[in-house]
Design a protein around this motif. Structure first.
Motif, PDB file in Angstrom:
ATOM      1  N   UNK A  58       0.805  -1.218   0.000  1.00 37.64           N
ATOM      2  CA  UNK A  58       0.000   0.000   0.000  1.00 37.64           C
ATOM      3  C   UNK A  58       0.843   1.275   0.000  1.00 37.64           C
ATOM      4  N   UNK A  59       2.163   1.144  -0.149  1.00 37.31           N
ATOM      5  CA  UNK A  59       3.042   2.297   0.057  1.00 37.31           C
ATOM      6  C   UNK A  59       3.193   3.186  -1.166  1.00 37.31           C
ATOM      7  N   UNK A  60       3.015   2.640  -2.364  1.00 37.70           N
ATOM      8  CA  UNK A  60       3.303   3.422  -3.564  1.00 37.70           C
ATOM      9  C   UNK A  60       2.468   2.920  -4.726  1.00 37.70           C
ATOM     10  N   UNK A  61       2.471   3.705  -5.790  1.00 41.22           N
ATOM     11  CA  UNK A  61       1.683   3.361  -6.977  1.00 41.22           C
ATOM     12  C   UNK A  61       2.192   2.092  -7.642  1.00 41.22           C
ATOM     13  N   UNK A  62       3.504   1.966  -7.760  1.00 41.69           N
ATOM     14  CA  UNK A  62       4.126   0.799  -8.394  1.00 41.69           C
ATOM     15  C   UNK A  62       5.170   0.256  -7.434  1.00 41.69           C
ATOM     16  N   UNK A  63       4.892  -0.894  -6.848  1.00 43.62           N
ATOM     17  CA  UNK A  63       5.764  -1.414  -5.797  1.00 43.62           C
ATOM     18  C   UNK A  63       5.726  -2.933  -5.821  1.00 43.62           C
ATOM     19  N   UNK A 307      10.779   1.709   6.079  1.00 41.70           N
ATOM     20  CA  UNK A 307      10.769   1.206   4.707  1.00 41.70           C
ATOM     21  C   UNK A 307       9.642   1.840   3.899  1.00 41.70           C
ATOM     22  N   UNK A 308       8.480   1.951   4.500  1.00 42.08           N
ATOM     23  CA  UNK A 308       7.345   2.563   3.807  1.00 42.08           C
ATOM     24  C   UNK A 308       7.654   4.018   3.462  1.00 42.08           C
ATOM     25  N   UNK A 309       8.254   4.741   4.400  1.00 41.41           N
ATOM     26  CA  UNK A 309       8.626   6.127   4.118  1.00 41.41           C
ATOM     27  C   UNK A 309       9.573   6.203   2.922  1.00 41.41           C
ATOM     28  N   UNK A 310      10.564   5.328   2.886  1.00 41.16           N
ATOM     29  CA  UNK A 310      11.525   5.345   1.782  1.00 41.16           C
ATOM     30  C   UNK A 310      10.839   5.065   0.448  1.00 41.16           C
ATOM     31  N   UNK A 311       9.915   4.122   0.436  1.00 44.41           N
ATOM     32  CA  UNK A 311       9.186   3.813  -0.793  1.00 44.41           C
ATOM     33  C   UNK A 311       8.389   5.019  -1.275  1.00 44.41           C
ATOM     34  N   UNK A 312       7.749   5.706  -0.349  1.00 39.66           N
ATOM     35  CA  UNK A 312       6.935   6.868  -0.722  1.00 39.66           C
ATOM     36  C   UNK A 312       7.802   8.024  -1.205  1.00 39.66           C
ATOM     37  N   UNK A 313       8.911   8.262  -0.532  1.00 36.32           N
ATOM     38  CA  UNK A 313       9.805   9.349  -0.940  1.00 36.32           C
ATOM     39  C   UNK A 313      10.371   9.071  -2.329  1.00 36.32           C
ATOM     40  N   UNK A 314      10.820   7.846  -2.556  1.00 35.61           N
ATOM     41  CA  UNK A 314      11.395   7.501  -3.856  1.00 35.61           C
ATOM     42  C   UNK A 314      10.348   7.587  -4.961  1.00 35.61           C
ATOM     43  N   UNK A 315       9.149   7.103  -4.689  1.00 39.82           N
ATOM     44  CA  UNK A 315       8.088   7.145  -5.690  1.00 39.82           C
ATOM     45  C   UNK A 315       7.727   8.581  -6.045  1.00 39.82           C
ATOM     46  N   UNK A 316       7.648   9.448  -5.041  1.00 44.09           N
ATOM     47  CA  UNK A 316       7.326  10.853  -5.296  1.00 44.09           C
ATOM     48  C   UNK A 316       8.434  11.535  -6.092  1.00 44.09           C
ATOM     49  N   UNK A 317       9.690  11.249  -5.745  1.00 43.18           N
ATOM     50  CA  UNK A 317      10.809  11.843  -6.483  1.00 43.18           C
ATOM     51  C   UNK A 317      10.807  11.382  -7.932  1.00 43.18           C
ATOM     52  N   UNK A 318      10.465  10.116  -8.153  1.00 41.93           N
ATOM     53  CA  UNK A 318      10.407   9.600  -9.523  1.00 41.93           C
ATOM     54  C   UNK A 318       9.286  10.267 -10.315  1.00 41.93           C
ATOM     55  N   UNK A 319       8.131  10.465  -9.686  1.00 41.29           N
ATOM     56  CA  UNK A 319       7.032  11.155 -10.378  1.00 41.29           C
ATOM     57  C   UNK A 319       7.443  12.564 -10.779  1.00 41.29           C
ATOM     58  N   UNK A 320       8.108  13.267  -9.860  1.00 41.05           N
ATOM     59  CA  UNK A 320       8.563  14.622 -10.177  1.00 41.05           C
ATOM     60  C   UNK A 320       9.568  14.604 -11.323  1.00 41.05           C
ATOM     61  N   UNK A 321      10.454  13.608 -11.317  1.00 37.17           N
ATOM     62  CA  UNK A 321      11.453  13.514 -12.385  1.00 37.17           C
ATOM     63  C   UNK A 321      10.797  13.220 -13.724  1.00 37.17           C
ATOM     64  N   UNK A 322       9.781  12.373 -13.726  1.00 36.77           N
ATOM     65  CA  UNK A 322       9.051  12.089 -14.965  1.00 36.77           C
ATOM     66  C   UNK A 322       8.368  13.355 -15.487  1.00 36.77           C
ATOM     67  N   UNK A 323       7.761  14.123 -14.589  1.00 31.50           N
ATOM     68  CA  UNK A 323       7.098  15.359 -15.018  1.00 31.50           C
ATOM     69  C   UNK A 323       8.108  16.346 -15.588  1.00 31.50           C
ATOM     70  N   UNK A 324       9.250  16.465 -14.922  1.00 32.20           N
ATOM     71  CA  UNK A 324      10.278  17.387 -15.406  1.00 32.20           C
ATOM     72  C   UNK A 324      10.790  16.963 -16.775  1.00 32.20           C
ATOM     73  N   UNK A 325      10.952  15.653 -16.967  1.00 35.01           N
ATOM     74  CA  UNK A 325      11.426  15.158 -18.259  1.00 35.01           C
ATOM     75  C   UNK A 325      10.403  15.429 -19.354  1.00 35.01           C
ATOM     76  N   UNK A 326       9.130  15.236 -19.021  1.00 34.24           N
ATOM     77  CA  UNK A 326       8.082  15.467 -20.018  1.00 34.24           C
ATOM     78  C   UNK A 326       7.985  16.937 -20.401  1.00 34.24           C
ATOM     79  N   UNK A 327       8.335  17.817 -19.457  1.00 33.36           N
ATOM     80  CA  UNK A 327       8.233  19.252 -19.721  1.00 33.36           C
ATOM     81  C   UNK A 327       9.380  19.769 -20.577  1.00 33.36           C
ATOM     82  N   UNK A 328      10.460  19.013 -20.650  1.00 33.15           N
ATOM     83  CA  UNK A 328      11.598  19.452 -21.453  1.00 33.15           C
ATOM     84  C   UNK A 328      11.419  19.025 -22.905  1.00 33.15           C
TER      85      UNK A 328
END
Length: 464
Positions: A58-63, A307-328
């Motif tokens: 239940x920690x992240x969208x893709x886990x 562990x759950x915190x780490x999964x959520x932080x990593x998932x959020x950082x990845x989403x932000x990175x995907x958005x930034x990549x799409x914007x470039x």
């Protein structure tokens, strides 16, 4: 509590539960632009293990979930594992071949399903009993390799590990006859955790993947551990992707990145910053899955909540990175891996791989010969079957590079330089930890001193 019945698994076994493909789950997540995140997690208490898996789910969208095996089971000492369980002593992982299959099925029941695959992680040079136990539970995803789960973990002869892993791979491949698609992840890209230059990490990861493929496996992931320089890491992951495409025909494969495995930042802020950088690296370079680290990494075994915190932080950082990549309008990975001339990691890895593959048609024998001749030589690794004639250092740009290449056939592509002093070795080991802790604790302070190649001590002497 029961022990696994055989030392060497033989023939296909019935697969219980879901036939969900581990690799298909990762591929589907990648197709929708989601980085799969995964913890290292293992508890000897079945109730806690079940709770950890449920929290992970239940920690992240893709886990994906993890059953990390305890140290007794890794070395085949199941009697000690059973004794510890009977005396209510906690172990540092899940004793999969010492607990009854009924108990382990209860741990997984209603948790593992097509939307939540579970991988078994173990660290064993003798994986046959572990593989037999996971298959009996309907699990079909694990990891390791004949080199990477031998040299850093003990003194099991490399020849024994190669033989053991050949048997385990053939057994896993036999599960395909039951309708499963067993998945095996290399650990070669994570050798020693730190101070192994990326060219060798990539070569070892690719060679173990070829070893798996030749044993009949067709679902493989190739590992790489985040190192000291992000640009060099991008080159390494691009190189690994290119090599997988070249060396693994008719195979479903993906790249799995490990958040930095060396000395981890001690501060909470520094630990989270490094975790976020690893998620961004995975997105930028094209890794499909990330093995995370927690804020407790430098101090103790993490809790489920950490562990759950780490999964959520990593998932959020990845989403932000995907958005930034799409914007470039342009993105570094959009053109694929750079040409050989622009990717020194690929050139070095390819030279090592070609040298090993040219030694013998049997890859197991080729690996043994390569280590005996020093064609493969892991720096600072004390295993008796490792030549011990290579050394590395971190240069002024933060890149891992060679100071001594021993007999490795990479002279034309590797730039060997000065030797590492004893103080330089200490600074290199703590380089990433200091960089992130100093950055968050003293933003205006000078960056951590980089270990420089100096004449003098080499950090050790040749052992052969």
């Amino acid at each position: 509590m029961t022990r696994a019945a055989t030392t060497r698994p033989r023939g296909p076994v019935a697969v219980h539960g879901s036939r969900a493909s581990f690799a298909r789950y990762v591929a589907d997540a990648e197709a929708r632009g989601a980085l799969v995140v995964q913890p290292r997690m293992g508890f000897s208490d079945p109730a806690l293990m079940r709770a950890g898996l449920r929290a992970t789910r239940d920690a992240a969208e893709a886990v994906v979930g993890t059953l990390t095996i305890d140290s007794y089971t890794r070395v085949g000492d199941e009697l000690s594992a059973v004794r510890a369980l009977n005396e209510d002593h906690s172990l540092n992982g899940y004793p999969i071949s010492s607990l009854s299959p009924h108990t382990s099925r209860w741990v997984l029941d209603g948790v593992r399903d097509p939307s939540f695959p579970v991988q078994v992680r173990h660290g064993s040079a003798r994986p046959q009993r572990i593989v037999a136990a996971l298959a009996a539970l309907g699990l079909d995803a694990t990891e390791g390799g004949p080199v990477s789960y031998c040299l850093p973990y003990g003194r099991t002869p490399l020849a024994d590990s190669v033989r053991n892993w050949q048997q385990a791979c053939e057994f896993l491949a036999s599960l395909r006859a039951t309708g499963a698609e067993p998945h095996l992840e290399t650990f070669g890209g994570c050798m020693l955790g730190q101070l192994c230059p990326p060219g060798l990490l990539v070569a070892l990861s690719a060679l173990e993947a070829v070893f798996f493929h030749r044993a009949g496996l067709r679902s493989i992931s190739l590992s790489y551990a985040q190192q000291t320089n992000s640009e060099q890491d991008v080159h390494a992951i691009h190189a690994l992707r290119r090599l997988a495409a070249e060396l693994l025909p008719d195979t479903e494969w993906h790249i799995v990145l490990y958040t930095y495995m060396g000395l981890y930042p001690r501060s909470r802020e520094g630990a989270l910053e490094l975790l976020e950088r690893s998620a961004e690296l995975a997105v930028e370079a094209g890794a499909a899955r990330l093995i995370v680290k927690t804020v407790a990494e430098a101090h103790r075994i993490p809790t489920v909540a950490e562990n759950v915190e780490a999964l959520r932080v990593a998932s959020a950082a990845a989403r932000d990175a995907h958005r930034a990549a799409a914007a470039r309008t342009t993105h570094r990975t959009s053109a694929g891996a750079p040409p050989v001339s622009d990717n020194p990691v690929y050139a070095e890895a390819r030279a090592l791989i070609d040298a090993v593959l040219g030694l013998d048609a049997d890859l197991g024998r080729a690996l043994l010969t390569a280590f005996a001749r020093g064609y493969l030589d892991v720096p600072y690794c004390l295993h008796p079957d490792n030549a011990g004639r290579t050394r590395s250092y971190i240069d002024d740009s933060g890149r891992l590079t060679w100071s001594e290449i021993g007999s490795m056939p990479i002279g034309p592509v590797a730039r060997s330089s000065g030797r590492l002093t004893a103080r330089g070795l200490f600074d290199a080991l703590s380089f990433v930890q200091s960089r992130h802790d100093n950055h968050v604790l003293a933003p205006t302070a000078a960056p951590p001193r980089r270990p420089r190649p100096l004449a003098g001590l080499s950090g050790g002497t040749s052992r052969r």
